[in-house]
Design a protein around this motif. Structure first.
Motif, PDB file in Angstrom:
ATOM      1  N   SER A   1      15.280  51.939   9.669  1.00 49.24           N
ATOM      2  CA  SER A   1      14.117  52.602   9.075  1.00 49.24           C
ATOM      3  C   SER A   1      12.854  51.786   9.327  1.00 49.24           C
ATOM      4  O   SER A   1      12.916  50.596   9.652  1.00 49.24           O
ATOM      5  CB  SER A   1      14.329  52.767   7.564  1.00 49.24           C
ATOM      6  N   MET A   2      11.716  52.439   9.108  1.00 49.41           N
ATOM      7  CA  MET A   2      10.434  51.751   9.280  1.00 49.41           C
ATOM      8  C   MET A   2      10.379  50.540   8.350  1.00 49.41           C
ATOM      9  O   MET A   2      10.693  50.661   7.167  1.00 49.41           O
ATOM     10  CB  MET A   2       9.281  52.705   8.993  1.00 49.41           C
TER      11      MET A   2
ATOM     12  N   LEU B   1       7.220  59.523   1.182  1.00 52.89           N
ATOM     13  CA  LEU B   1       8.261  58.594   1.644  1.00 52.89           C
ATOM     14  C   LEU B   1       7.987  57.194   1.132  1.00 52.89           C
ATOM     15  O   LEU B   1       6.920  56.641   1.344  1.00 52.89           O
ATOM     16  CB  LEU B   1       8.363  58.515   3.182  1.00 52.89           C
TER      17      LEU B   1
ATOM     18  N   ASP C   1      20.561  59.792   9.806  1.00 51.96           N
ATOM     19  CA  ASP C   1      19.157  59.409   9.949  1.00 51.96           C
ATOM     20  C   ASP C   1      19.184  58.151  10.809  1.00 51.96           C
ATOM     21  O   ASP C   1      20.272  57.612  11.115  1.00 51.96           O
ATOM     22  CB  ASP C   1      18.555  59.142   8.544  1.00 51.96           C
ATOM     23  N   THR C   2      18.013  57.652  11.146  1.00 50.22           N
ATOM     24  CA  THR C   2      17.964  56.428  11.933  1.00 50.22           C
ATOM     25  C   THR C   2      18.743  55.315  11.231  1.00 50.22           C
ATOM     26  O   THR C   2      18.823  55.279  10.003  1.00 50.22           O
ATOM     27  CB  THR C   2      16.504  55.982  12.154  1.00 50.22           C
TER      28      THR C   2
ATOM     29  N   HIS D   1      12.536  60.414  -0.535  1.00 50.34           N
ATOM     30  CA  HIS D   1      11.769  61.292   0.352  1.00 50.34           C
ATOM     31  C   HIS D   1      11.917  62.734  -0.143  1.00 50.34           C
ATOM     32  O   HIS D   1      12.572  63.563   0.478  1.00 50.34           O
ATOM     33  CB  HIS D   1      12.298  61.144   1.786  1.00 50.34           C
TER      34      HIS D   1
ATOM     35  N   CYS E   1      16.578  64.282   9.600  1.00 50.02           N
ATOM     36  CA  CYS E   1      15.175  64.460   9.177  1.00 50.02           C
ATOM     37  C   CYS E   1      14.191  64.198  10.314  1.00 50.02           C
ATOM     38  O   CYS E   1      13.048  64.643  10.237  1.00 50.02           O
ATOM     39  CB  CYS E   1      14.879  63.540   7.999  1.00 50.02           C
ATOM     40  N   LEU E   2      14.635  63.458  11.327  1.00 46.67           N
ATOM     41  CA  LEU E   2      13.781  63.028  12.435  1.00 46.67           C
ATOM     42  C   LEU E   2      12.761  61.996  11.919  1.00 46.67           C
ATOM     43  O   LEU E   2      12.376  62.097  10.773  1.00 46.67           O
ATOM     44  CB  LEU E   2      13.063  64.193  13.120  1.00 46.67           C
ATOM     45  N   PRO E   3      12.247  61.069  12.688  1.00 42.43           N
ATOM     46  CA  PRO E   3      12.506  60.898  14.112  1.00 42.43           C
ATOM     47  C   PRO E   3      13.945  60.411  14.404  1.00 42.43           C
ATOM     48  O   PRO E   3      14.492  59.640  13.640  1.00 42.43           O
ATOM     49  CB  PRO E   3      11.485  59.839  14.531  1.00 42.43           C
TER      50      PRO E   3
ATOM     51  N   ASN F   1      20.018  55.222   2.849  1.00 40.21           N
ATOM     52  CA  ASN F   1      18.572  54.985   2.806  1.00 40.21           C
ATOM     53  C   ASN F   1      17.846  56.024   1.948  1.00 40.21           C
ATOM     54  O   ASN F   1      18.454  56.876   1.296  1.00 40.21           O
ATOM     55  CB  ASN F   1      18.002  54.925   4.232  1.00 40.21           C
ATOM     56  N   ASN F   2      16.527  55.935   1.986  1.00 41.44           N
ATOM     57  CA  ASN F   2      15.631  56.814   1.222  1.00 41.44           C
ATOM     58  C   ASN F   2      15.963  58.306   1.361  1.00 41.44           C
ATOM     59  O   ASN F   2      15.968  59.050   0.374  1.00 41.44           O
ATOM     60  CB  ASN F   2      14.173  56.543   1.645  1.00 41.44           C
ATOM     61  N   VAL F   3      16.221  58.734   2.589  1.00 37.54           N
ATOM     62  CA  VAL F   3      16.474  60.167   2.819  1.00 37.54           C
ATOM     63  C   VAL F   3      17.790  60.561   2.136  1.00 37.54           C
ATOM     64  O   VAL F   3      17.889  61.591   1.473  1.00 37.54           O
ATOM     65  CB  VAL F   3      16.486  60.483   4.332  1.00 37.54           C
TER      66      VAL F   3
ATOM     67  N   ARG G   1       2.435  57.686   1.374  1.00 34.26           N
ATOM     68  CA  ARG G   1       3.573  57.098   2.079  1.00 34.26           C
ATOM     69  C   ARG G   1       3.411  55.587   2.040  1.00 34.26           C
ATOM     70  O   ARG G   1       2.433  55.040   2.537  1.00 34.26           O
ATOM     71  CB  ARG G   1       3.648  57.594   3.529  1.00 34.26           C
TER      72      ARG G   1
HETATM   73  N1  NVA Z   1      14.688  56.474   6.889  1.00 33.97           N
HETATM   74  C1  NVA Z   1      13.514  56.722   7.696  1.00 33.97           C
HETATM   75  C2  NVA Z   1      12.979  58.069   7.412  1.00 33.97           C
HETATM   76  C3  NVA Z   1      11.787  58.465   8.212  1.00 33.97           C
HETATM   77  C4  NVA Z   1      11.322  59.850   7.883  1.00 33.97           C
HETATM   78  C5  NVA Z   1      12.476  55.645   7.439  1.00 33.97           C
HETATM   79  O1  NVA Z   1      12.280  55.275   6.272  1.00 33.97           O
HETATM   80  O2  NVA Z   1      11.880  55.147   8.396  1.00 33.97           O
END
Ligand code: NVA
Ligand code: CP
Length: 335
Positions: A250-251, A130, A246-247, A135, A288-290, A179-181, A108
């Motif tokens: 993202s992180m 990720l 999704d959020t 992802h 997908c959470l969180p 985003n990624n998801v 990750r």
């Molecule tokens: N889009 C979020 C997914 C976390 C599973 C992130 O990259 O933080």
């Protein structure tokens, strides 16, 4: 001999994607019955799987560790303060060293190029856990969840030459950040004949290079899913079977929190939005959470429409299927 890596759903043919989802389903059935075949239980005997995570994780970490233990192997969690991942040592050196002592690296990271670099120099398979771009393990779990929830919608016959989960014609509406998801979900949707409509505000839409990759996934697919984009959530939701988000932050984007919350105003998934948009009567919700309450209201997230907890559990079976395919079977994905 170069190992085969699993960095994105784009790495899979439609047939391989179908096979991985089916394999995850088989593992689920067996585990639920308490009947894990000995062959699976011993498949990683004496093997170590390095888990190199430079970002937080609940589901990916727990599902990967549990998968490796279920398969008789040893998961070695290496967090960002444990090893020199991209800090104080080149990715080349890290990759050569870790792959010389383990059977797989589950990674990750932030930039996708970091994982791609590790893969390039690794003597063992690398599985993406990720990156900012993809992802894939999430997508396998998501399509297992969709496969379990929606009876076959199409008359497309599953066959060796035309593998199908029978989901053709289903419609996903993605409401929120591109985003990624989303990217791997969209690639899989195109490959599986599922339409996906994306509603994102201006400035948060699918980057052109990613759009090209998503659209290229239709190559060789007789019945590809269609990708459509809009900035109006209601438009994307029209006739959708599944609403996904999704959020919005993202992180790694924490500094943009305020700007993003403003940009995404009006994108929260609520019962009212689904109704105004004209989602199908039996629409379901996935994430997908969180999860944060701003992107989806409790009335949806904790409702019977919500698939989020089975979806999270399915991460375990997706992890087993992926590790089996790429590590045990060395990238040969056949039923
Ligand atoms: N889009 C979020 C997914 C976390 C599973 C992130 O990259 O933080
Ligand atoms: N969905 C997912 O990947 O969750 P984690 O970030 O908790 O692993």
């Amino acid at each position: 001999f170069a190992p085969r890596h699993f960095l994105s759903i784009a790495d899979l043919t439609p047939a391989e994607l179908v096979t991985l989802v089916r394999s995850a389903k088989t593992h689920k059935t067996n585990i639920k019955k308490g009947l894990v075949p000995k062959k699976v239980q011993e498949s990683l005997n004496g093997k170590t799987v390095a888990m190199m995570f430079n970002k937080r994780s609940t589901r990916t970490r727990v599902s990967t560790e549990a998968a490796v233990v279920t398969m008789g192997g040893h998961p070695m969690f290496l967090g960002k303060d444990d090893i020199q991942l991209g800090v104080n040592e080149s990715l080349y050196d890290t990759s050569v060293v870790i792959s010389s002592m383990t059977s797989c690296m589950v990674v990750r990271a932030g930039e996708h190029s970091e994982v791609a670099d590790l893969a390039k120099h690794s003597s063992v398979p690398v599985i993406n856990a990720l990156t900012n771009d993809y992802h894939p393990l999430q997508t396998i779990a998501d399509f297992l969840t969709i496969h379990e929830t929606f009876p076959p919608t199409s008359s497309v016959k599953d066959s060796l030459t035309n593998p199908s989960l029978g989901l053709e014609g289903l419609k996903i509406a993605w409401i929120g950040d591109s985003n990624n998801v989303l990217f791997d979900l969209a690639i899989a949707s195109v490959k599986l004949g599922v339409d996906i409509s994306v509603a994102s505000p201006k400035g948060f839409t699918i980057p052109p290079r990613m759009k090209e990759i998503i659209l290229a996934s239709a190559k060789g697919v007789s019945n590809p899913g269609k990708l459509t984009e809009t900035s109006v959530p209601e438009e994307a939701i029209k006739d959708a079977d599944i609403l996904v988000t999704d959020t919005w932050v993202s992180m790694g984007q924490e500094e943009e929190y305020k700007k993003r919350l403003e940009a995404f105003a009006g994108y929260q998934i609520t019962n009212d939005l689904a109704k105004r948009g004209g989602a199908k009567e039996g629409w379901k919700f996935m994430h997908c959470l969180p999860r944060h309450p701003e992107e989806v209201a409790d009335e949806v997230f904790y409702s019977p429409r919500s698939l989020v907890f089975p979806e999270a559990e399915n991460r375990l079976y997706a992890a087993i299927a992926a590790i089996e395919a790429f590590v045990v079977n060395k990238g040969k994905i056949v039923e």
